[in-house]
Design a protein around this motif. Structure first.
Motif, PDB file in Angstrom:
ATOM      1  N   SER A 134      42.096  37.356  36.772  1.00 34.50           N
ATOM      2  CA  SER A 134      42.074  38.080  38.060  1.00 34.50           C
ATOM      3  C   SER A 134      43.491  38.490  38.478  1.00 34.50           C
ATOM      4  CB  SER A 134      41.437  37.210  39.140  1.00 34.50           C
ATOM      5  OG  SER A 134      42.124  35.979  39.219  1.00 34.50           O
ATOM      6  N   HIS A 137      44.891  41.151  34.796  1.00 35.56           N
ATOM      7  CA  HIS A 137      44.153  42.242  34.159  1.00 35.56           C
ATOM      8  C   HIS A 137      44.893  43.568  34.356  1.00 35.56           C
ATOM      9  CE1 HIS A 137      42.733  44.223  37.817  1.00 35.56           C
ATOM     10  NE2 HIS A 137      42.764  43.007  38.336  1.00 35.56           N
ATOM     11  N   TYR A 157      39.176  42.855  32.023  1.00 32.90           N
ATOM     12  CA  TYR A 157      37.892  42.194  32.288  1.00 32.90           C
ATOM     13  C   TYR A 157      36.914  42.523  31.165  1.00 32.90           C
ATOM     14  CZ  TYR A 157      39.094  41.004  37.119  1.00 32.90           C
ATOM     15  OH  TYR A 157      39.667  40.468  38.233  1.00 32.90           O
ATOM     16  N   LYS A 168      34.089  45.708  39.650  1.00 31.55           N
ATOM     17  CA  LYS A 168      34.845  45.443  38.408  1.00 31.55           C
ATOM     18  C   LYS A 168      34.793  46.664  37.478  1.00 31.55           C
ATOM     19  CE  LYS A 168      36.059  40.947  38.635  1.00 31.55           C
ATOM     20  NZ  LYS A 168      35.296  40.437  39.746  1.00 31.55           N
TER      21      LYS A 168
END
Ligand code: URA
Ligand code: SF4
Length: 191
Positions: A134, A137, A157, A168
């Motif tokens: 988190s 990325h 991700y 996302k």
């Protein structure tokens, strides 16, 4: 080792327990001349059935992401940390990952990618230690490599996460846009 022999070895491999329930091992797919490798975690049900990586729902999204930056699947290389499907899509066990690791190492030595894109935290964790997906990325990292001392990595991700979390998905498309620039920078920096 040549590519055909490596693929044959993977398809016939019995080095860990995952060989028992697999329908097909999934060696990986794409161009062995690629400058870039995408590395996921392990095959799911559809991949197990077809013997090819990322051909299910997450794979469809990965294909879209790759095409969104002007690449196509055939010209990059797509592989996984483990080549056989963990039952019920559980996480691969440490001993399964260790048993399978030499195959990915061999693929990296053959392909000599300028950039390794890891998909998801499990794949990232094999190459880059102590990072939180988190937080990192979309940021390129330099770390020890397998065919070269300094290897560029881009942790992203996993596309499967974006299937149940649409925010996302946007992040993935944004992060993918950085790939061409990173490749350009790598080429400018290399002697
Ligand atoms: N998820 C992965 O990590 N790899 C695949 O090949 C498919 C789904
Ligand atoms: Fe062999 Fe890897 Fe499949 Fe285990 S996961 S059986 S080590 S190819």
């Amino acid at each position: 080792m040549n590519v055909e022999k490596l693929i044959r070895n993977i398809k016939n491999c019995t080095k860990c327990g995952l060989c028992k329930e697999r329908k097909n091992a999934v060696p990986g797919d794409g161009s062995y001349d690629s400058e870039i490798m995408f590395i996921g975690e392990g095959p799911g049900a559809m991949e197990d059935l077809k013997g090819k990586p990322f051909v299910g729902a997450a794979g469809k999204l990965l294909t879209q992401l790759i095409e969104s930056i002007g690449f196509c699947r055939e010209n990059v290389f797509i592989a996984n940390v483990v080549k056989c499907r963990p039952p019920d899509n559980r996480d691969p066990l440490p001993e399964e990952i260790s048993a399978c690791w030499p195959y990915l190492e061999e693929q990296i030595k053959i392909i000599k990618p300028k950039l390794i894109v890891t998909l998801g935290r499990h794949s990232m964790g094999r190459f880059l230690r102590d990072l939180k997906i988190s937080e990192v990325h979309g940021q390129s990292k330099i770390a020890n490599g397998i065919w070269q001392k300094k290897q560029f990595y881009l942790p992203l991700y996993h596309p499967a996460v974006a299937l149940y979390d649409p925010s996302k998905k946007e992040v993935l498309f944004e992060d993918f846009k950085k790939i061409s620039l990173i490749l350009k920078q790598i080429k400018n920096d290399s002697p």
